[in-house]
Scaffold this motif. Structure first.
Motif, short mmCIF file in Angstrom:
data_model
loop_
_atom_site.label_atom_id
_atom_site.label_comp_id
_atom_site.label_asym_id
_atom_site.label_seq_id
_atom_site.Cartn_x
_atom_site.Cartn_y
_atom_site.Cartn_z
N GLN A 47 7.03 31.15 -0.29
CA GLN A 47 6.85 30.47 -1.58
C GLN A 47 5.94 29.26 -1.44
O GLN A 47 5.07 29.00 -2.28
N THR A 48 6.14 28.50 -0.33
CA THR A 48 5.31 27.32 -0.09
C THR A 48 3.85 27.70 0.09
O THR A 48 2.96 27.05 -0.46
N ARG A 49 3.61 28.78 0.85
CA ARG A 49 2.23 29.21 1.10
C ARG A 49 1.55 29.71 -0.18
O ARG A 49 0.37 29.45 -0.39
N LYS A 83 -10.21 23.75 -6.51
CA LYS A 83 -11.59 24.22 -6.47
C LYS A 83 -12.16 24.39 -7.88
O LYS A 83 -13.31 24.06 -8.14
N GLN A 84 -11.32 24.92 -8.78
CA GLN A 84 -11.75 25.08 -10.17
C GLN A 84 -12.03 23.73 -10.81
O GLN A 84 -13.02 23.56 -11.54
N GLN A 108 -2.35 28.53 -4.56
CA GLN A 108 -2.57 28.27 -5.98
C GLN A 108 -3.14 26.87 -6.19
O GLN A 108 -4.08 26.68 -6.98
N ASP A 109 -2.57 25.89 -5.47
CA ASP A 109 -3.05 24.51 -5.59
C ASP A 109 -4.50 24.38 -5.14
O ASP A 109 -5.30 23.66 -5.75
N THR A 110 -4.84 25.11 -4.06
CA THR A 110 -6.21 25.10 -3.55
C THR A 110 -7.17 25.69 -4.56
O THR A 110 -8.26 25.15 -4.80
#
Length: 216
Positions: free
Chosen positions: A134-136, A147-148, A141-143
């Motif tokens: 879940q953390t990965r 980037k967006q 998603q955060d990365t």
């Protein structure tokens, strides 16, 4: 017994850290009975655990509370600074509520009391692996979101630079880009020019120092 569900073909890497040789040996033997799990490193103290985690990037670390050089909780704090996706099982000879609360507060997922059984260890590994997964996913998603967001800011910065905008919105965009240690020099220069036009001398001085540090 519940096996950790592996979404990838590779085995789940586990690091063991305990200052008692017999505990290290027994824990390794227990882990050997769990499918898709392998011990990638063994440490005899917390400092070694941190160093070996840097080298092997395990999925889960099993850390004894009381160890020489560095205790288990401190070791996990240091490990997560490097790899925030690593899960942790703390092992201890006694159940101390204060230690348990501290462990939970720094993100430890499981707490096993010695002596523990194979079933207890296997269940803990399965639970922690779910947390790691879940953390990965969240980190990915955060990365992607970051980037967006950066792409959008660059698009705005390009437009604002062409139109020579110096309003508050332009300042906000360029300042956000400047927060990135790898920010392109041209955006820093644009921000500096805006500060001059807007007579924001205090901010200009801070930015100039930042640019000077980068050029060293």
């Amino acid at each position: 017994m519940a096996q950790p569900e592996m979404s990838q073909k590779r085995k789940l890497g586990v690091l063991i850290a305990d200052d008692v040789q017999e505990t290290r040996r027994n824990t390794r033997l227990m882990l050997a009975t769990i499918d898709d799990v392998e011990v990638v490193a063994i440490a005899s103290n917390g400092l070694q655990a941190v160093q070996l985690s840097k080298e092997h990037h395990p999925d889960i670390v099993l850390l004894d509370i009381n160890m020489p050089e560095m205790d288990g909780l401190t070791a996990y704090r240091e490990i997560t600074k490097i790899y925030p996706d690593i899960g942790c099982i703390i092992i201890s000879a006694e159940k101390d509520t204060t230690t348990l609360r501290t462990a939970m507060s720094i993100g430890v997922q499981e707490y096993l009391i010695k002596p523990f059984t194979v079933d207890e260890l296997e269940t803990a590994v399965a639970r922690v692996y779910q947390h790691v997964e879940q953390t990965r996913k969240k980190l990915v998603q955060d990365t992607q979101l970051r980037k967006q967001r950066e792409a959008y800011l660059l698009q705005l910065a390009t437009e604002y630079a062409k139109s020579h905008r110096t309003d508050d919105q332009a300042i906000d965009v360029f300042e956000q880009l400047a927060q990135n240690p790898n920010c392109e020099a041209r955006w820093l220069q644009n921000l500096a020019m805006i500060y001059v036009v807007r007579q924001k001398w205090g901010k200009l001085k801070v930015l100039a120092e930042k640019i000077e540090q980068r050029n060293k």
